[in-house]
Design a protein around this motif. Structure first.
Motif, PDB file in Angstrom:
ATOM      1  N   TYR A 213       1.155  -1.669   0.381  1.00  0.00           N
ATOM      2  CA  TYR A 213       0.142  -0.152   0.279  1.00  0.00           C
ATOM      3  C   TYR A 213       0.782   1.026   0.033  1.00  0.00           C
ATOM      4  N   TYR A 214       1.969   1.321   0.523  1.00  0.00           N
ATOM      5  CA  TYR A 214       2.981   2.463   0.694  1.00  0.00           C
ATOM      6  C   TYR A 214       3.615   2.735  -0.685  1.00  0.00           C
ATOM      7  N   ASP A 215       3.654   1.855  -0.964  1.00  0.00           N
ATOM      8  CA  ASP A 215       3.866   2.384  -2.546  1.00  0.00           C
ATOM      9  C   ASP A 215       3.396   2.440  -4.183  1.00  0.00           C
ATOM     10  N   ALA A 216       3.132   3.965  -3.835  1.00  0.00           N
ATOM     11  CA  ALA A 216       2.016   4.807  -4.624  1.00  0.00           C
ATOM     12  C   ALA A 216       1.808   4.087  -6.157  1.00  0.00           C
ATOM     13  N   ALA A 217       2.373   3.462  -6.682  1.00  0.00           N
ATOM     14  CA  ALA A 217       2.693   2.696  -8.045  1.00  0.00           C
ATOM     15  C   ALA A 217       1.922   1.460  -7.773  1.00  0.00           C
ATOM     16  N   LEU A 218       1.861   0.817  -6.456  1.00  0.00           N
ATOM     17  CA  LEU A 218       1.033  -1.112  -6.247  1.00  0.00           C
ATOM     18  C   LEU A 218      -0.099  -0.669  -5.507  1.00  0.00           C
ATOM     19  N   ARG A 219      -1.015   0.721  -5.080  1.00  0.00           N
ATOM     20  CA  ARG A 219      -1.498   1.126  -4.146  1.00  0.00           C
ATOM     21  C   ARG A 219      -2.753   0.922  -4.701  1.00  0.00           C
ATOM     22  N   PRO A 220      -3.326   1.355  -5.216  1.00  0.00           N
ATOM     23  CA  PRO A 220      -4.382   0.856  -6.789  1.00  0.00           C
ATOM     24  C   PRO A 220      -4.736  -0.511  -6.966  1.00  0.00           C
ATOM     25  N   MET A 221      -3.370  -1.553  -7.481  1.00  0.00           N
ATOM     26  CA  MET A 221      -3.864  -2.748  -7.513  1.00  0.00           C
ATOM     27  C   MET A 221      -3.957  -3.451  -6.054  1.00  0.00           C
ATOM     28  N   SER A 222      -4.247  -5.000  -6.304  1.00  0.00           N
ATOM     29  CA  SER A 222      -4.716  -5.708  -6.037  1.00  0.00           C
ATOM     30  C   SER A 222      -3.942  -7.352  -5.662  1.00  0.00           C
ATOM     31  N   GLY A 223      -3.675  -8.627  -4.834  1.00  0.00           N
ATOM     32  CA  GLY A 223      -2.842  -9.004  -4.891  1.00  0.00           C
ATOM     33  C   GLY A 223      -3.322  -9.819  -5.821  1.00  0.00           C
ATOM     34  N   LEU A 224      -4.221  -9.595  -7.030  1.00  0.00           N
ATOM     35  CA  LEU A 224      -4.497 -10.754  -7.793  1.00  0.00           C
ATOM     36  C   LEU A 224      -3.370  -9.897  -9.276  1.00  0.00           C
TER      37      LEU A 224
END
Length: 326
Positions: A213-224
């Motif tokens: 969550y604290y990586d701005a690029a990964l925040r909108p993504m999910s574990g999928l």
């Protein structure tokens, strides 16, 4: 309950006792499928006479008590006489056992409310809960003979059993192997911020892994999404955890199955239920499908409605890619 096989070279007899709603009908159906003559709705005062009248002509016999004409004194007298009856049967080369079924008051009440049926004692006791409590108290007399009747005393709390699991338990008592019974594993990701699932039998916490969550690029993504899973699997210690975790689960599940348990629920959590828990739930689902192809593995993500964007599965859960290909 420590289950020992109830069998002998002679006849096999069971008294099935428990409050209404505890699974008496399902238990008798299970006995019938194992070749037993079954009789339902026998009062405590009538039970000895019915038993003696049928035992000589039916070598496999299961007779259930009814609570419709509840007589606490008759129940207590019957319970106290069972050890002597068991000794008599054994002296004649036969087997006699008690199967006691029960469930908590709230479970029995919920079953009646779902069914729409009235409890047989409800009018007499002026209320459902009062009727259930009165009946459970009366049937508690069978608990006191556990030592005197053992081996030959079996107790099952049906609140944690499906109909199929109850049948497997009874099959185990009768010496019927359960290893080939179908089993379903429910895997559920969730976020602790919205509470842990109350129906999970196992709950695992993935918050020891750094949060994507604290990586701005990964925040909108999910574990999928592959980038999120690659981030998770690159963290120190995750590989070691995975080996220990999957070894534990792979060891326990067949033991559950052998004991007659046909389903289990595993909840896997992180803070928001979007990244770490989802990735690890999908990975565990793929591992279980590969390791136990005979199991039915069901994967759900409880908090997906709260994710920053709709879930767009980028992974085949049965054959994970990237960091999930373990």
């Amino acid at each position: 309950m420590g289950v020992e096989r109830a069998s002998s070279d002679g006849s096999t007899y069971f008294l099935v006792a428990g409050p209404a709603g505890s699974g008496l009908s399902s238990a008798l159906e299970s006995f019938a499928r194992q070749g037993f003559m079954t009789v339902a709705g026998v009062s405590a005062s009538q039970w000895p006479q019915v038993f003696q009248g049928l035992r000589r002509t039916h070598p496999r016999l299961a007779i259930a008590l009814t609570g419709e004409t509840l007589d606490a004194e008759a129940l207590a007298a019957l319970a106290q006489g069972l050890p002597a009856l068991q000794a008599q049967c054994r002296a004649e080369g036969d087997d006699f056992s008690l199967l006691r079924l029960d469930a908590p008051e709230e479970v029995l009440a919920a079953r009646y409310l779902r069914s729409g049926k009235r409890h047989p004692l409800e009018a007499r006791m002026q209320g459902l809960l009062a009727a259930i409590r009165h009946e459970r108290d009366a049937f508690a007399c069978f608990k006191s003979i556990k030592q005197a009747l053992s081996p030959g005393y079996y107790a099952i709390d049906t609140s944690t059993h499906t109909r199929g699991e109850l049948e497997q338990k009874i099959g185990k008592i009768l010496g019927v192997p359960a290893e080939n019974a179908p089993m379903t594993i429910y895997l559920q990701s969730f976020g602790f911020k919205r509470g842990a699932p109350s129906d999970a039998e196992w709950t695992f916490d993935m918050r020891f892994i750094p949060n994507p969550y604290y990586d701005a690029a990964l925040r909108p993504m999910s574990g999928l999404d592959v980038p999120v899973c690659d981030f998770i699997w690159s963290q120190p210690g995750v590989d070691d955890f995975w080996r220990l975790w999957t070894a534990l689960i792979a060891d326990v599940l067949p033991r559950y199955q052998k004991e007659g348990k046909l389903r289990t629920s595993i909840a896997i959590g992180c803070t928001g239920g979007q990244h770490r828990s989802v990735c690890m739930t999908e990975a565990l689902g793929g591992f279980l499908r590969k390791t136990f192809p005979e199991y039915n593995v069901v994967v759900t993500h409880r908090d997906s409605a709260f994710w920053a964007k709709p879930a767009e599965p980028a992974l085949d859960a049965s054959a994970p890619t990237g960091g999930l290909n373990r």
